[in-house]
Design a protein around this motif. Structure first.
Motif, short mmCIF file in Angstrom:
data_model
loop_
_atom_site.label_atom_id
_atom_site.label_comp_id
_atom_site.label_asym_id
_atom_site.label_seq_id
_atom_site.Cartn_x
_atom_site.Cartn_y
_atom_site.Cartn_z
N ALA A 9 64.58 15.87 27.46
CA ALA A 9 63.88 14.64 27.11
C ALA A 9 63.40 13.91 28.35
CB ALA A 9 64.80 13.73 26.29
N VAL A 10 64.23 13.88 29.40
CA VAL A 10 63.84 13.19 30.63
C VAL A 10 62.57 13.81 31.22
CG1 VAL A 10 64.49 12.75 33.04
CG2 VAL A 10 66.15 12.37 31.21
N TRP A 11 62.54 15.14 31.31
CA TRP A 11 61.39 15.77 31.96
C TRP A 11 60.16 15.79 31.07
CZ3 TRP A 11 61.54 15.46 36.78
CH2 TRP A 11 62.73 15.61 37.49
N CYS A 12 60.35 15.92 29.76
CA CYS A 12 59.19 15.80 28.86
C CYS A 12 58.62 14.38 28.93
CB CYS A 12 59.58 16.15 27.43
SG CYS A 12 59.76 17.92 27.12
N GLY A 13 59.50 13.38 28.94
CA GLY A 13 59.04 11.99 29.08
C GLY A 13 58.35 11.76 30.41
N PHE A 53 55.63 3.66 28.24
CA PHE A 53 56.99 3.37 28.67
C PHE A 53 57.93 3.01 27.53
CE2 PHE A 53 54.92 2.49 32.85
CZ PHE A 53 55.63 3.41 33.59
N GLY A 54 57.49 2.12 26.62
CA GLY A 54 58.41 1.65 25.59
C GLY A 54 59.00 2.77 24.76
N PRO A 55 58.17 3.55 24.07
CA PRO A 55 58.70 4.66 23.27
C PRO A 55 59.42 5.72 24.10
CG PRO A 55 56.50 4.08 22.52
CD PRO A 55 56.74 3.31 23.79
N VAL A 56 58.86 6.09 25.24
CA VAL A 56 59.46 7.17 26.03
C VAL A 56 60.81 6.75 26.61
CG1 VAL A 56 59.19 8.55 28.13
CG2 VAL A 56 57.25 8.27 26.57
N LEU A 57 60.86 5.57 27.22
CA LEU A 57 62.14 5.13 27.80
C LEU A 57 63.15 4.78 26.71
CD1 LEU A 57 61.04 3.00 30.88
CD2 LEU A 57 61.57 5.44 30.72
N GLY A 58 62.65 4.38 25.53
CA GLY A 58 63.57 4.16 24.41
C GLY A 58 64.33 5.43 24.07
N VAL A 59 63.63 6.57 24.09
CA VAL A 59 64.28 7.86 23.84
C VAL A 59 65.36 8.11 24.89
CG1 VAL A 59 63.96 10.36 23.75
CG2 VAL A 59 62.23 8.85 22.77
N ILE A 60 65.03 7.90 26.15
CA ILE A 60 65.97 8.19 27.24
C ILE A 60 67.20 7.31 27.14
CG2 ILE A 60 66.24 8.36 29.73
CD1 ILE A 60 64.17 10.28 28.37
N LEU A 61 67.01 6.02 26.83
CA LEU A 61 68.16 5.13 26.72
C LEU A 61 69.06 5.51 25.54
CD1 LEU A 61 66.43 1.71 27.51
CD2 LEU A 61 68.21 2.81 28.87
N ARG A 62 68.48 6.14 24.53
CA ARG A 62 69.29 6.56 23.38
C ARG A 62 70.04 7.87 23.64
NH1 ARG A 62 64.59 4.75 20.17
NH2 ARG A 62 65.18 2.89 18.99
N VAL A 63 69.36 8.83 24.28
CA VAL A 63 69.94 10.18 24.36
C VAL A 63 70.78 10.42 25.60
CG1 VAL A 63 68.00 11.09 23.00
CG2 VAL A 63 67.93 11.27 25.50
N ALA A 64 70.54 9.66 26.68
CA ALA A 64 71.28 9.90 27.92
C ALA A 64 72.69 9.28 27.85
CB ALA A 64 70.53 9.31 29.11
N ILE A 103 64.17 8.25 36.86
CA ILE A 103 63.41 9.48 37.05
C ILE A 103 62.25 9.53 36.07
CG2 ILE A 103 63.51 11.99 36.80
CD1 ILE A 103 66.36 11.87 37.89
N CYS A 104 62.52 9.22 34.82
CA CYS A 104 61.46 9.26 33.80
C CYS A 104 60.36 8.24 34.12
CB CYS A 104 62.06 9.00 32.43
SG CYS A 104 60.95 9.39 31.06
#
Length: 416
Positions: free
Chosen positions: A9-13, A115-126, A137-138
């Motif tokens: 998810a980090v690298w796709c984001g 940023f909003g949707p992409v970083l929202g994913v990272i904050l949820r999954v990391a 990094i993202c």
């Protein structure tokens, strides 16, 4: 989520932001040739790009709501489709109406693929212990896009001698965003957050709660300044350098003023790769609201130094490097601060509203630069406005209360 899958998810984001924001930032390269072809002043092109940024912010809360409810992957993919459609319209346009329409589609699409949707994913999954590094990094993806794609656009523009083939090349790159969205699946994490109890709060209740907090309002207003700075510099620095005739000749390498403008934006992106990661990492150790105040104060000092120093290729690149370190460090700090205060359930929607403040600033920074240039023939006033706004934002972030919001426990149901 396993370590492997969260890094996916980090690298796709990272790549979605690289393409979406990198291509978007390259539009400054087209300001002069498009304005000349349409035989209009710079205000029309500036208005189109600024309106695009405003729409991007206005739609962001709704895109965030879609992410929070249905998952981020399909929302981001849909945004990518609209983004590509807008690029196609722009590449074939022959009048001001199509220019504005293309920018509208790009702006709406980017609201769901930024940023909003992409970083929202990272904050949820990391994992919590890795979240600061993962977000940093993202976030750096947007900067890498500036470093790689904006100079690429400048080189292609110089090679083709025409902006349309360059726009088509960027459109082809943008298609990849749609495919990369598959790696940003957070549906399981959203379901788990709701099952843990956060799903009892409606979107309306979350909005009422957020706007009852002075800190949230300060974040929205303060983020306006970041948008103003980014849109003005990204949209007008290449033209400013070209107007001044500042080129570069070093070790046998020669850059025209137009090319130096593209490389300056690329330099901003290069240094922000480190800046985004460092500021985000510091946010895990120090109060994020204090770091934001410091960052905006330093921005004002960098703008002031650029205005007062004699203009040269060296001063342009020094300014770009210094500003780059401060460029988007605001994003992981602001985004994670909203998540820290309000929790994960309505995170993307609440960040979307904060981001709207950013994009209102982008509108005035982008359009205002073109308007003031057409009125005065230079950008001098815009530089001084940027300095003043940085000081205001530094003052606004300092009183923010950086504490988790405590909610009263829901009363247990009594047996009948």
């Amino acid at each position: 989520m396993t370590s492997r899958s969260y890094w996916t998810a980090v690298w796709c984001g990272f790549l979605v932001l690289t393409i979406g924001l990198g291509v978007r930032q390259s539009f400054g390269i087209f300001l002069k040739p498009v304005s000349a072809e349409l035989n209009v002043g710079r205000e029309l092109f500036s208005f189109g790009t600024a309106f695009s940024m405003l729409l991007m912010g206005a739609v962001a809360p709704f895109a965030g709501r879609l992410c929070d409810r249905f998952g981020s992957a399909p929302t981001i993919a849909g945004g990518g489709v609209l983004y590509v459609a807008g690029m196609v319209v722009t590449a074939v346009m022959h009048d001001g109406f199509m220019l504005i329409l293309g920018n509208i589609l790009v702006g709406v699409g980017l609201s769901a693929a930024s940023f909003g949707p992409v970083l929202g994913v990272i904050l949820r999954v990391a994992p919590p212990a890795k979240a600061a590094l993962a977000v940093g990094i993202c976030s750096a993806g947007g900067s890498f896009g500036q470093f790689f794609i904006v100079p690429l656009a400048a080189v292609l523009q110089n090679y083709f001698g025409d902006w349309r083939p360059t726009m088509w090349a960027l459109t082809g790159i943008a298609v990849l965003m749609i495919l990369l969205a598959a790696g940003l699946n957070d549906s399981k994490e959203i379901a788990a957050s709701k099952k843990a109890g956060g799903g009892n709060q409606t979107a309306g209740a979350a909005l009422s709660e957020a706007f009852a907090q002075k800190s949230y309002i300060l974040l929205v207003i303060g983020y306006f300044v970041c948008g103003f700075h980014v849109a003005f510099v990204g949209g007008h620095l290449p033209a400013y350098i070209s107007d001044k005739g500042i080129g570069l000749s070093l070790f046998g390498m020669k850059l025209s003023p137009a090319e130096l403008g593209g490389w300056a934006i690329g330099m901003v992106g290069l240094f922000n790769i480190a800046g985004a990661i460092i500021w985000s990492s510091m946010g895990a150790k120090y109060k994020r609201k204090n770091l934001l105040s410091l960052l905006y104060l330093l921005r004002s000092l960098v703008f002031l130094g650029f205005v007062l120093a004699p203009l040269s290729a060296a001063s342009v690149l020094t300014f770009a490097a210094a500003l780059g370190f401060l460029w988007l460090g605001t994003v992981p700090l602001t985004t994670s601060l909203v998540g820290y205060i309000f929790g994960p359930v309505h995170l993307t929607m609440l960040n979307g509203i904060v981001f709207f403040g950013h994009q209102v600033g982008s509108f005035f920074g982008g359009w205002g630069g073109g308007r003031i240039f057409d009125l005065q023939g230079n950008y001098d006033l815009m530089w001084w406005i940027s300095i003043a706004l940085g000081l205001v934002s530094a003052a606004l972030h300092y009183p923010i209360v950086e504490e988790r919001l405590t909610r009263p426990a829901q009363p247990a149901l009594q047996p009948a």
